[in-house]
Design an enzyme around this catalytic site. Structure first.
Site, mmCIF file in Angstrom:
data_model
loop_
_atom_site.group_PDB
_atom_site.id
_atom_site.type_symbol
_atom_site.label_atom_id
_atom_site.label_comp_id
_atom_site.label_asym_id
_atom_site.label_seq_id
_atom_site.Cartn_x
_atom_site.Cartn_y
_atom_site.Cartn_z
ATOM 1 N N SER A 36 -20.100 4.867 -7.894
ATOM 2 C CA SER A 36 -19.889 4.656 -6.466
ATOM 3 C C SER A 36 -21.174 4.078 -5.898
ATOM 4 O O SER A 36 -22.251 4.245 -6.484
ATOM 5 C CB SER A 36 -19.540 5.971 -5.771
ATOM 6 O OG SER A 36 -19.528 5.825 -4.365
ATOM 7 N N LYS A 97 -3.499 -2.086 -8.088
ATOM 8 C CA LYS A 97 -2.864 -3.219 -7.404
ATOM 9 C C LYS A 97 -3.384 -3.337 -5.968
ATOM 10 O O LYS A 97 -3.809 -2.335 -5.388
ATOM 11 C CB LYS A 97 -1.332 -3.053 -7.439
ATOM 12 C CG LYS A 97 -0.813 -1.729 -6.816
ATOM 13 C CD LYS A 97 -0.825 -1.770 -5.316
ATOM 14 C CE LYS A 97 -0.615 -0.432 -4.689
ATOM 15 N NZ LYS A 97 -1.014 -0.413 -3.262
ATOM 16 N N ASP A 179 -0.996 -3.749 0.521
ATOM 17 C CA ASP A 179 -1.169 -2.342 0.205
ATOM 18 C C ASP A 179 0.143 -1.684 -0.218
ATOM 19 O O ASP A 179 0.215 -1.031 -1.262
ATOM 20 C CB ASP A 179 -1.763 -1.619 1.414
ATOM 21 C CG ASP A 179 -2.242 -0.221 1.068
ATOM 22 O OD1 ASP A 179 -2.705 -0.018 -0.075
ATOM 23 O OD2 ASP A 179 -2.149 0.670 1.928
#
Length: 327
Positions: A36, A97, A179
């Site tokens: 991160s 995705k 999304d």
């Protein structure tokens, strides 16, 4: 005995948490590292899910030699660059995705995968859902006759989020289409293939983010009516009808654990309970591909990803959905 496949997690958010919980259910899978931009967040995630190492940058993980494959779960706009960077370090990649914002990005990803001879797959987990696999099998076998209609929607209320959030921030490729609209589009494509024509309409937030999109796919002998939105909830049941019957994938259909078949006046329920959060099947498939030294999935191929992004590009062109960072 085959060695464990060593996974790295890129972007330790909510989806990555569900994915990592399922990784811990899969034989032969091991979470080795988490990265991160916030090192403390990576350390906490590593502690929660049993990863060995935490990194405060993605590049450190890519160069560390600690993993065989990375799962990329950052906001959409970072996917392409992170896929490319990982593969240029010789790593296999499963990218959440959409693989890229547009076809140009997906083509670049696939070119880099080919150059480095590494496995790449877009993480469209619904393709591996047992219910959806069984529904596709039944359609292919003619269980409901000639397929003529698909309806699918995916919506939730997201207008209460901050404009800086992943849901509404245009700089993060926000909006409903990429999304969640990707799921209804995927289902129509999976069952009917590429349409002959597309009609689409979108509404927009005051900041320019697309917030609802209706789509119709026209085929020679069928139609698909699809919807995504963040202005309200929707039922999220998928209906698939043919000349001899109908299939209903129960809410929420993209992560279904059951479906019904209606035929000749009778309704039969088929229950296929999910293991874990539903990512197990995708993970097992990817691991099988790696063990068989495949560079792409036979169930969700590179061409499938190109087709899917081509459909989304067409819808965006028709509705005027654009992001400020695009050329």
């Amino acid at each position: 005995m085959k060695p464990n496949i060593r996974w790295g997690i890129i972007g330790p958010g909510n989806i990555a948490g569900k994915f990592s919980a399922d990784l811990n259910l899969v034989a032969g899978a091991e979470i080795m590292a988490v990265a991160s931009r916030n090192l403390e967040k990576a350390r906490q995630f590593a502690k929660t899910f049993g990863a060995t190492t935490a990194f405060g940058s993605y590049e450190e993980l890519f160069a560390s030699g600690t993993v065989d494959i990375v799962y990329i779960a950052t906001p959409h706009n970072f996917h392409k660059d992170l896929c490319v960077a990982a593969m240029n370090h010789g790593l296999h990649v499963l990218c959440e995705k959409p693989a890229g914002i547009n076809k140009r990005e997906v083509e670049e990803i696939l070119a880099v995968a080919s150059k480095n001879q590494v496995f790449f797959m877009e993480g469209l987990w619904s393709r591996f859902n047992p219910t959806i696999k069984e529904v596709k099998k039944m359609v292919n076998e003619g269980a409901i006759g000639e397929l003529s209609y698909v309806h699918a929607d995916f919506a939730f209320y997201g207008l209460d989020r901050e404009e800086s959030s992943r849901v509404l921030n245009l700089d993060l490729a926000a909006g409903s289409l990429l999304d969640i609209g990707i799921y209804p589009i995927f289902l129509a494509y999976l069952l009917l293939g590429m349409p002959n024509d597309i009609e689409a309409f979108s509404n927009f937030h005051s900041n320019g983010t697309e917030i609802q999109t209706s789509m119709m796919f026209q085929y020679a002998n069928a139609q698909a009516v699809l919807y995504s939105g963040i202005t309200s909830n929707s039922k999220m049941e998928a209906e698939i009808t043919g000349s001899k019957g109908a299939l209903f994938i129960h809410p929420r259909w993209h992560e279904a654990s059951a479906f019904s078949i209606e035929k000749e006046g009778n309704t039969d329920m088929v229950k296929l309970p999910l293991r874990g959060n539903g990512f197990v099947y995708e993970i097992e498939h990817v691991q099988q591909c790696l063990q068989e030294q495949r560079l792409e999935s036979p169930l969700w191929s590179h061409q499938n990803s190109l087709d899917l992004v081509t459909l989304m590009d067409t819808i965006r062109q028709k509705t005027g959905i654009r992001f400020p960072f695009e050329d």
